[in-house]
Design a protein around this motif. Structure first.
Motif, PDB file in Angstrom:
ATOM      1  N   SER A 197       0.817  -1.212   0.000  1.00  0.00           N
ATOM      2  CA  SER A 197       0.000   0.000   0.000  1.00  0.00           C
ATOM      3  C   SER A 197       0.849   1.258   0.000  1.00  0.00           C
ATOM      4  N   LYS A 198       2.131   1.111   0.405  1.00  0.00           N
ATOM      5  CA  LYS A 198       3.058   2.245   0.441  1.00  0.00           C
ATOM      6  C   LYS A 198       3.992   2.262  -0.770  1.00  0.00           C
ATOM      7  N   GLY A 199       3.582   1.584  -1.833  1.00  0.00           N
ATOM      8  CA  GLY A 199       4.357   1.604  -3.055  1.00  0.00           C
ATOM      9  C   GLY A 199       5.444   0.557  -3.128  1.00  0.00           C
ATOM     10  N   GLY A 200       5.442  -0.404  -2.205  1.00  0.00           N
ATOM     11  CA  GLY A 200       6.445  -1.460  -2.209  1.00  0.00           C
ATOM     12  C   GLY A 200       6.064  -2.611  -3.122  1.00  0.00           C
ATOM     13  N   LYS A 201       6.650  -3.761  -2.859  1.00  0.00           N
ATOM     14  CA  LYS A 201       6.454  -4.927  -3.711  1.00  0.00           C
ATOM     15  C   LYS A 201       4.978  -5.308  -3.799  1.00  0.00           C
ATOM     16  N   PRO A 202       4.430  -5.469  -5.017  1.00  0.00           N
ATOM     17  CA  PRO A 202       3.015  -5.854  -5.163  1.00  0.00           C
ATOM     18  C   PRO A 202       2.745  -7.226  -4.552  1.00  0.00           C
ATOM     19  N   LEU A 203       1.509  -7.434  -4.164  1.00  0.00           N
ATOM     20  CA  LEU A 203       1.106  -8.710  -3.586  1.00  0.00           C
ATOM     21  C   LEU A 203       0.876  -9.754  -4.669  1.00  0.00           C
ATOM     22  N   PRO A 204       1.083 -11.032  -4.347  1.00  0.00           N
ATOM     23  CA  PRO A 204       0.714 -12.088  -5.300  1.00  0.00           C
ATOM     24  C   PRO A 204      -0.789 -12.046  -5.568  1.00  0.00           C
ATOM     25  N   GLU A 205      -1.161 -12.360  -6.771  1.00  0.00           N
ATOM     26  CA  GLU A 205      -2.589 -12.411  -7.116  1.00  0.00           C
ATOM     27  C   GLU A 205      -3.264 -13.468  -6.251  1.00  0.00           C
ATOM     28  N   GLY A 206      -4.443 -13.154  -5.764  1.00  0.00           N
ATOM     29  CA  GLY A 206      -5.167 -14.097  -4.927  1.00  0.00           C
ATOM     30  C   GLY A 206      -4.798 -14.033  -3.459  1.00  0.00           C
ATOM     31  N   SER A 207      -4.114 -12.954  -3.021  1.00  0.00           N
ATOM     32  CA  SER A 207      -3.739 -12.811  -1.617  1.00  0.00           C
ATOM     33  C   SER A 207      -4.924 -12.408  -0.751  1.00  0.00           C
ATOM     34  N   LEU A 208      -5.913 -11.773  -1.374  1.00  0.00           N
ATOM     35  CA  LEU A 208      -7.078 -11.283  -0.642  1.00  0.00           C
ATOM     36  C   LEU A 208      -8.362 -11.768  -1.307  1.00  0.00           C
ATOM     37  N   VAL A 209      -9.422 -11.748  -0.519  1.00  0.00           N
ATOM     38  CA  VAL A 209     -10.731 -12.096  -1.048  1.00  0.00           C
ATOM     39  C   VAL A 209     -11.691 -10.956  -0.715  1.00  0.00           C
ATOM     40  N   GLY A 210     -12.525 -10.590  -1.694  1.00  0.00           N
ATOM     41  CA  GLY A 210     -13.497  -9.534  -1.481  1.00  0.00           C
ATOM     42  C   GLY A 210     -14.787 -10.069  -0.889  1.00  0.00           C
ATOM     43  N   PRO A 211     -15.679  -9.182  -0.472  1.00  0.00           N
ATOM     44  CA  PRO A 211     -16.954  -9.624   0.105  1.00  0.00           C
ATOM     45  C   PRO A 211     -17.813 -10.409  -0.883  1.00  0.00           C
ATOM     46  N   ASP A 212     -17.494 -10.266  -2.172  1.00  0.00           N
ATOM     47  CA  ASP A 212     -18.211 -11.019  -3.199  1.00  0.00           C
ATOM     48  C   ASP A 212     -17.587 -12.385  -3.465  1.00  0.00           C
ATOM     49  N   GLY A 213     -16.514 -12.711  -2.726  1.00  0.00           N
ATOM     50  CA  GLY A 213     -15.855 -13.999  -2.886  1.00  0.00           C
ATOM     51  C   GLY A 213     -14.807 -14.036  -3.969  1.00  0.00           C
TER      52      GLY A 213
END
Length: 364
Positions: A197-213
């Protein structure tokens, strides 16, 4: 204040700056340096999520009265091989080492000890405790939870129920490098989302899940709309981190909550907490009580070499054992400095400047 460019900061300079910053904020000189050394060591090891980027957050907790300077652990129960300690919401870099030292001393006396630490401020990189024990020829296992920090969805769910629930295990190296396993049971640590969030290394895809799944790597799912001038608040997001390894990581996270939270009396993660703090259940075993050192050393080296001899999946690749990436990164960053994104360095240097401390000049 002009936002600095991405910077590389000398580790010693950064340590001195942070030590002075925490001292100016109300910590003793000894505690200020201890916190600084712990945070910088995490960056040196490549665990930026648990490093200096935590500085503004720690200072905010201290100012708000959610974290206290220079605390001593309170002995709640001393039953020989079992101790229950209360950290009194002191800095984890202070009460954590106190608990570790008590556990190691008792293990040296009895062969094994179990230490339950409750109500500790953020403990930082748990692998540092495993490294400390391994250096004294003690095997250690650590289960941790973070009360009040509901960040991770259980397997099959899209709502938060767990903390990032770290686990660390250290095995002495018998004259060589120890084997140190240290990981969050979430796919990525919350601090890695903070770094991204501070401009560092991007997260791997699929690290988070939204409320829609739906899966994502967008930090705003955890923090909500991100204001670069403010500290991200994980309670503002509608999404969640996911566990590593699907149902296996989810199960391990739940056990961390039960062992480090419920069993220690610190409290399992959930809503309603007015602060964020750690519980930790640690087991310490003296290596020399298990047999001859030479036999152990021979078998350790044989097996490590056997594992590393596996054919790499890619040409020119290498099989690494736990602890090797950290050791290599530590050598590299000690020599060349610690890289920080522009936003991260702005937040860290600004926190010191607000307290009258002049930040160091980047080396690059």
């Amino acid at each position: 204040m002009t936002t600095p460019a991405p910077a590389v900061i000398d580790a010693a300079d950064l340590t001195n700056f942070l030590a002075d910053t925490f001292h100016a904020a109300g910590c003793s000189q000894a505690e200020g340096r201890r916190i600084a050394e712990n945070l910088v060591e995490a960056n040196l090891s490549g665990h930026d999520s648990h490093g200096v980027i935590r500085t503004p957050r720690y200072l905010g907790w201290l100012k708000a009265g959610n974290l206290f300077a220079d605390r001593e652990v309170e002995v709640v129960t001393d039953a020989g091989a079992l101790m229950i300690l209360d950290g009194g919401f002191g800095f984890g870099q202070t009460v954590g080492p106190q608990a570790v030292c008590r556990g190691m001393d008792r293990a040296k006396e009895l062969g094994v000890s179990v230490v339950a630490l409750r109500h500790a401020g953020h403990l930082g990189r748990i692998g540092a405790f495993a490294e400390r024990a391994a250096a004294e020829n003690i095997v250690s296992v650590h289960f941790v939870n973070v009360a009040g920090s509901v960040l991770v969805a259980p397997f099959g769910g899209s709502e938060r129920r767990f903390s990032t629930a770290p686990v660390a295990i250290g095995v002495p190296g018998a004259g060589g490098a120890p084997v140190i396993l240290d990981f969050a049971t979430s796919l990525v640590a919350e601090g890695k989302v903070l770094v991204a969030s501070k401009g560092g290394k991007p997260l791997p895809e699929g690290s988070l899940v939204g409320p829609d799944g739906k899966m994502s790597n967008d930090p705003s799912l955890l923090y909500g709309k991100i204001d670069p001038t403010a500290q991200p608040n994980s309670r503002n997001g509608e999404g969640a981190l996911v566990t590593m390894g699907g149902h296996k990581g989810s199960g391990l996270a739940m056990m961390c909550e039960l062992l480090a939270g419920a069993l220690t009396g610190s409290g399992a993660t959930g809503p309603g907490y007015d602060r964020i703090y750690n519980g930790m259940l640690s087991i310490y075993m003296c290596r020399d009580r298990f047999g001859a050192e030479d036999d152990y050393a021979q078998e350790l080296r044989r097996y490590v070499d056997y594992v590393k001899s596996a054919k790499p999946t890619v040409e020119g690749g290498e099989v690494l054992v736990p602890g090797e990436p950290e050791s290599r990164m530590r050598a590299q960053r000690t020599a060349n400095g610690i890289p920080l994104s522009a936003d991260a360095w702005a937040a860290i240097s600004g926190a010191g400047q607000d307290l009258g401390i002049t930040p160091p000049q980047p080396v690059a």
